[in-house]
Scaffold this motif. Structure first.
Motif, PDB file in Angstrom:
ATOM      1  N   GLY A 188       6.584  33.980 -33.178  1.00  0.00           N
ATOM      2  CA  GLY A 188       5.251  33.868 -32.613  1.00  0.00           C
ATOM      3  C   GLY A 188       5.259  34.307 -31.156  1.00  0.00           C
ATOM      4  N   PRO A 189       4.087  34.654 -30.629  1.00  0.00           N
ATOM      5  CA  PRO A 189       4.008  35.029 -29.208  1.00  0.00           C
ATOM      6  C   PRO A 189       4.423  33.876 -28.314  1.00  0.00           C
ATOM      7  CG  PRO A 189       1.993  35.619 -30.382  1.00  0.00           C
ATOM      8  CD  PRO A 189       2.779  34.755 -31.292  1.00  0.00           C
ATOM      9  N   TYR A 220       1.362  37.434 -22.960  1.00  0.00           N
ATOM     10  CA  TYR A 220       2.286  36.872 -23.924  1.00  0.00           C
ATOM     11  C   TYR A 220       3.249  37.965 -24.352  1.00  0.00           C
ATOM     12  CZ  TYR A 220      -0.243  32.491 -24.762  1.00  0.00           C
ATOM     13  OH  TYR A 220      -0.809  31.247 -24.636  1.00  0.00           O
ATOM     14  N   THR A 235      -4.052  25.501 -18.260  1.00  0.00           N
ATOM     15  CA  THR A 235      -3.870  26.925 -18.058  1.00  0.00           C
ATOM     16  C   THR A 235      -4.295  27.735 -19.270  1.00  0.00           C
ATOM     17  OG1 THR A 235      -1.620  26.871 -18.953  1.00  0.00           O
ATOM     18  CG2 THR A 235      -1.877  26.423 -16.599  1.00  0.00           C
ATOM     19  N   ASP A 236      -4.862  27.112 -20.276  1.00  0.00           N
ATOM     20  CA  ASP A 236      -5.226  27.810 -21.513  1.00  0.00           C
ATOM     21  C   ASP A 236      -4.029  28.316 -22.281  1.00  0.00           C
ATOM     22  OD1 ASP A 236      -8.247  29.263 -20.185  1.00  0.00           O
ATOM     23  OD2 ASP A 236      -7.918  27.397 -21.270  1.00  0.00           O
ATOM     24  N   GLU A 237      -2.814  27.947 -21.852  1.00  0.00           N
ATOM     25  CA  GLU A 237      -1.640  28.412 -22.563  1.00  0.00           C
ATOM     26  C   GLU A 237      -1.606  27.821 -23.952  1.00  0.00           C
ATOM     27  OE1 GLU A 237       2.051  27.491 -20.702  1.00  0.00           O
ATOM     28  OE2 GLU A 237       3.222  28.099 -22.446  1.00  0.00           O
ATOM     29  N   GLN A 238      -1.430  28.677 -24.938  1.00  0.00           N
ATOM     30  CA  GLN A 238      -1.295  28.259 -26.319  1.00  0.00           C
ATOM     31  C   GLN A 238       0.162  28.429 -26.740  1.00  0.00           C
ATOM     32  OE1 GLN A 238      -4.166  30.296 -28.801  1.00  0.00           O
ATOM     33  NE2 GLN A 238      -5.845  29.817 -27.396  1.00  0.00           N
ATOM     34  N   PHE A 239       0.624  27.472 -27.528  1.00  0.00           N
ATOM     35  CA  PHE A 239       1.999  27.482 -27.983  1.00  0.00           C
ATOM     36  C   PHE A 239       1.998  27.859 -29.466  1.00  0.00           C
ATOM     37  CE2 PHE A 239       4.065  25.393 -24.354  1.00  0.00           C
ATOM     38  CZ  PHE A 239       2.957  24.933 -23.675  1.00  0.00           C
ATOM     39  N   PHE A 240       2.696  28.918 -29.766  1.00  0.00           N
ATOM     40  CA  PHE A 240       2.642  29.482 -31.107  1.00  0.00           C
ATOM     41  C   PHE A 240       3.804  29.042 -31.988  1.00  0.00           C
ATOM     42  CE2 PHE A 240      -0.766  32.618 -31.316  1.00  0.00           C
ATOM     43  CZ  PHE A 240      -1.137  32.690 -29.985  1.00  0.00           C
ATOM     44  N   GLY A 241       3.517  28.935 -33.274  1.00  0.00           N
ATOM     45  CA  GLY A 241       4.551  28.778 -34.266  1.00  0.00           C
ATOM     46  C   GLY A 241       5.111  30.139 -34.646  1.00  0.00           C
ATOM     47  N   LEU A 299      -3.970  35.872 -19.379  1.00  0.00           N
ATOM     48  CA  LEU A 299      -2.601  35.510 -19.734  1.00  0.00           C
ATOM     49  C   LEU A 299      -1.897  36.707 -20.336  1.00  0.00           C
ATOM     50  CD1 LEU A 299      -4.797  33.146 -20.886  1.00  0.00           C
ATOM     51  CD2 LEU A 299      -2.670  31.870 -21.050  1.00  0.00           C
ATOM     52  N   PHE A 334       4.245  32.490 -24.228  1.00  0.00           N
ATOM     53  CA  PHE A 334       3.565  32.658 -22.952  1.00  0.00           C
ATOM     54  C   PHE A 334       4.516  33.214 -21.902  1.00  0.00           C
ATOM     55  CE2 PHE A 334       0.734  31.871 -19.553  1.00  0.00           C
ATOM     56  CZ  PHE A 334       1.460  31.277 -18.524  1.00  0.00           C
ATOM     57  N   ARG A 366      -2.610  23.697 -28.273  1.00  0.00           N
ATOM     58  CA  ARG A 366      -2.796  23.650 -26.819  1.00  0.00           C
ATOM     59  C   ARG A 366      -2.951  22.196 -26.401  1.00  0.00           C
ATOM     60  NH1 ARG A 366      -7.425  23.662 -23.824  1.00  0.00           N
ATOM     61  NH2 ARG A 366      -8.759  24.272 -25.563  1.00  0.00           N
ATOM     62  N   LEU A 398      -9.180  32.212 -26.565  1.00  0.00           N
ATOM     63  CA  LEU A 398      -8.573  33.395 -25.985  1.00  0.00           C
ATOM     64  C   LEU A 398      -9.029  34.636 -26.738  1.00  0.00           C
ATOM     65  CD1 LEU A 398      -4.868  32.268 -25.345  1.00  0.00           C
ATOM     66  CD2 LEU A 398      -6.710  32.531 -23.683  1.00  0.00           C
ATOM     67  N   TYR A 439      -5.263  26.377 -33.236  1.00  0.00           N
ATOM     68  CA  TYR A 439      -5.849  27.682 -33.543  1.00  0.00           C
ATOM     69  C   TYR A 439      -5.090  28.324 -34.708  1.00  0.00           C
ATOM     70  CZ  TYR A 439      -7.437  27.273 -28.640  1.00  0.00           C
ATOM     71  OH  TYR A 439      -7.980  26.841 -27.462  1.00  0.00           O
ATOM     72  N   ARG A 486     -12.447  26.938 -25.114  1.00  0.00           N
ATOM     73  CA  ARG A 486     -11.755  27.989 -24.373  1.00  0.00           C
ATOM     74  C   ARG A 486     -10.941  28.807 -25.366  1.00  0.00           C
ATOM     75  NH1 ARG A 486     -12.322  27.631 -18.937  1.00  0.00           N
ATOM     76  NH2 ARG A 486     -10.741  29.236 -18.698  1.00  0.00           N
ATOM     77  N   TYR A 508      -9.812  33.545 -16.744  1.00  0.00           N
ATOM     78  CA  TYR A 508      -8.374  33.280 -16.820  1.00  0.00           C
ATOM     79  C   TYR A 508      -7.744  34.335 -17.699  1.00  0.00           C
ATOM     80  CZ  TYR A 508      -4.425  30.260 -15.997  1.00  0.00           C
ATOM     81  OH  TYR A 508      -3.249  29.754 -15.527  1.00  0.00           O
ATOM     82  N   SER A 557      -9.778  34.444 -21.186  1.00  0.00           N
ATOM     83  CA  SER A 557     -10.603  33.336 -21.656  1.00  0.00           C
ATOM     84  C   SER A 557     -11.749  33.083 -20.680  1.00  0.00           C
ATOM     85  CB  SER A 557      -9.772  32.061 -21.814  1.00  0.00           C
ATOM     86  OG  SER A 557      -9.410  31.537 -20.555  1.00  0.00           O
TER      87      SER A 557
END
Lengths: 115, 115
Positions: free
Chosen positions: B43-44, B36, A101-107, B34, B46, A95, B103, A33, B101, B32, B93
């Motif tokens: 970055g954000p 952050y 869990t729809d958790e996104q990992f950000f830079g 979340l 989780f 992701r 967010l 994303y 999916r 769902y 989401s």
């Protein structure tokens, strides 16, 4: 393990120039994303890549913005003929596959300043 | 059309007290949610999530409550610590067409925990 990396961390450019922002997602993550966060604003969705599917470009603000993801890994966000209102922090997230869990990992983001 | 709303842009609490961050949503299809946390220049990351089939999820000092009838969720931090000072984003989401999916983000609440 390595997280999501973005480069450059900061970019200052002149109005009218083109810029390219790079994102290296976490290895094995199929979804990627791009967001941007302008000063004092929330996260604005730009584009979403999921595996080999056609990307969701619904958030791109104008045709000056484009993104590609080569080989299902690295992604490049290109902004052509930059404008001052393009100044923002551009965030990339990835992701892992599966419902999860729809958790996104950000830079850490790229801070773009257009003079 | 803000589908996820965080109506308090900022919140200040005393160290050791409870922090309550609120989030409202308008789309009953969200399944769902979340939270952050975002520090400046990062970055954000989780924090905690909850599925729509539950009404509470707890992880250490962090608890998220979901009230589906009110379309409202809240994040409780107790006891609050100065290191919790950050911007907190609520995101939601739903399973839409094409397994996309995506967010949907609130604008964030800036939490300041005072020593």
């Amino acid at each position: 393990g390595a997280g999501v990396s973005q480069s450059p961390s900061n970019k200052v450019t002149e109005k009218g120039k083109d810029v390219e922002l790079r994102c290296d997602p976490i290895s094995g993550h199929t979804a990627l994303y791009w967001y941007r966060q302008s000063l004092g604003q929330g996260l604005e969705f730009l584009i979403y890549f999921q595996g080999n599917s056609a990307p969701d470009k619904s958030g791109l603000p104008s045709d000056r913005f484009s993104a590609e993801r080569t080989g299902g890994s690295v992604s490049t966000l290109t902004i052509q003929r930059t404008q001052q209102e393009d100044s923002a922090v551009y965030l990339c997230a990835s992701r892992p596959p599966g419902g999860g869990t729809d958790e996104q990992f950000f830079g850490p983001g790229t801070r773009l300043t257009v003079l | 059309d803000q589908q996820v709303k965080q109506n308090s842009p900022s919140l200040s609490v005393q160290e050791g007290r409870i922090s309550i961050l609120n989030c409202d949503y308008t789309n009953s299809m969200f399944d769902y949610f979340l939270w952050y946390k975002k520090y400046p220049a990062e970055g954000p990351t989780f924090l905690i999530s909850i599925s729509s089939i539950k009404d509470k999820n707890e992880d250490g000092r962090f608890t998220v409550f979901l009230n589906k009838s009110a379309k409202h969720l809240s994040l409780h931090i107790v006891p609050s610590q100065p290191g919790d000072s950050a911007v907190y984003f609520c995101a939601a989401s739903r399973y839409n067409a094409g397994n996309n999916r995506k967010l949907i983000w609130g604008l964030g609440t800036s939490l300041a925990v005072n020593p």
